[in-house]
Write a protein that holds these residues in place. Sequence first.
Motif, PDB file in Angstrom:
ATOM      1  N   LEU A  13       0.882  -1.164   0.000  1.00 38.30           N
ATOM      2  CA  LEU A  13       0.000   0.000   0.000  1.00 38.30           C
ATOM      3  C   LEU A  13       0.921   1.216   0.000  1.00 38.30           C
ATOM      4  O   LEU A  13       1.688   1.407   0.948  1.00 38.30           O
ATOM      5  N   ASN A  14       0.865   1.991  -1.052  1.00 32.85           N
ATOM      6  CA  ASN A  14       1.754   3.143  -1.196  1.00 32.85           C
ATOM      7  C   ASN A  14       0.940   4.427  -1.286  1.00 32.85           C
ATOM      8  O   ASN A  14       0.745   4.972  -2.368  1.00 32.85           O
ATOM      9  N   PRO A  15       0.456   4.909  -0.136  1.00 29.60           N
ATOM     10  CA  PRO A  15      -0.344   6.138  -0.174  1.00 29.60           C
ATOM     11  C   PRO A  15       0.513   7.345  -0.542  1.00 29.60           C
ATOM     12  O   PRO A  15       1.726   7.352  -0.286  1.00 29.60           O
ATOM     13  N   PRO A  16      -0.108   8.344  -1.148  1.00 22.86           N
ATOM     14  CA  PRO A  16       0.627   9.573  -1.454  1.00 22.86           C
ATOM     15  C   PRO A  16       1.164  10.209  -0.174  1.00 22.86           C
ATOM     16  O   PRO A  16       0.578  10.075   0.905  1.00 22.86           O
ATOM     17  N   SER A  17       2.270  10.892  -0.291  1.00 21.69           N
ATOM     18  CA  SER A  17       2.900  11.494   0.895  1.00 21.69           C
ATOM     19  C   SER A  17       2.087  12.652   1.474  1.00 21.69           C
ATOM     20  O   SER A  17       2.319  13.046   2.609  1.00 21.69           O
ATOM     21  N   ASN A  18       1.121  13.169   0.731  1.00 23.16           N
ATOM     22  CA  ASN A  18       0.335  14.299   1.237  1.00 23.16           C
ATOM     23  C   ASN A  18      -0.874  13.865   2.080  1.00 23.16           C
ATOM     24  O   ASN A  18      -1.698  14.685   2.439  1.00 23.16           O
TER      25      ASN A  18
END
Length: 179
Positions: A13-18
Motif C-alpha cells: 500500500l503506497n499512499p501519497p505522501s500528502n
Amino acid sequence: MRIVAGELRGRRLNPPSNIEVRPTTDFAKESLFNILRHKIDFEQCVALDIFCGTGGIGFEFVSRGIKQVTSVDVNPKCIAFINKTKEQFGVNNLFALRQDAFVYLKRSKMSFDVVFADPPYDMKDFDLVPDMVLSSFVKPGGWFVLEHSKKRSYTKNPYFVEQRHYGKVNFSFFQIPEE
C-alpha cells in the motif's frame, strides 16, 4: 506498508505522501490478526473499519477472506486512495465511504461481526467511540477492537475483554455477549 497475510499477502500500500495519517504498523497488524483469527471466522463476517485512513486494516480483512468490509473516513484523499487500490487489487467486497465517523455512527443502522476503530490519538471525543460502537454496531457475539495510545484504559467498560500493546500501539478488545 504491506498486507501481511492472506490472498493479497505481500502487496504494498503506497499512499501519497500528502495524506496525513498514522498507519497501524505491520508488526501490530500481524499481531492483531493473529489474535482475531482465533476469535472470528473471517469468511462468515462483515466488518466495519472506522477512521480507516489509508485502508490497511480493511485490506487485511479482505485478504483473509472476509465477506464484506465497510471503511469510513472523512478525508477524501484517503477514500480516493482506497478506491484506487481496491481497483488495482481487484477487490469488490470493500466499500469506502467518505463520511465523518461520528456522523456515520449516529446515522447508520447496520451492525457488524467485527468493528475496528483507529481514531487520531489526540482526537477530542476519542473516549466516546467505544460506547457509540458498542451500543448498536456490534452483533451479539461480535468483536470491537480499538487502537489507542497507552495513556488510555478501557478496563472498566463492561464489554472489555483484554488489552494488548505492540510498541506505541495498544489494542483494546471488547465483545458483545451472545444473546
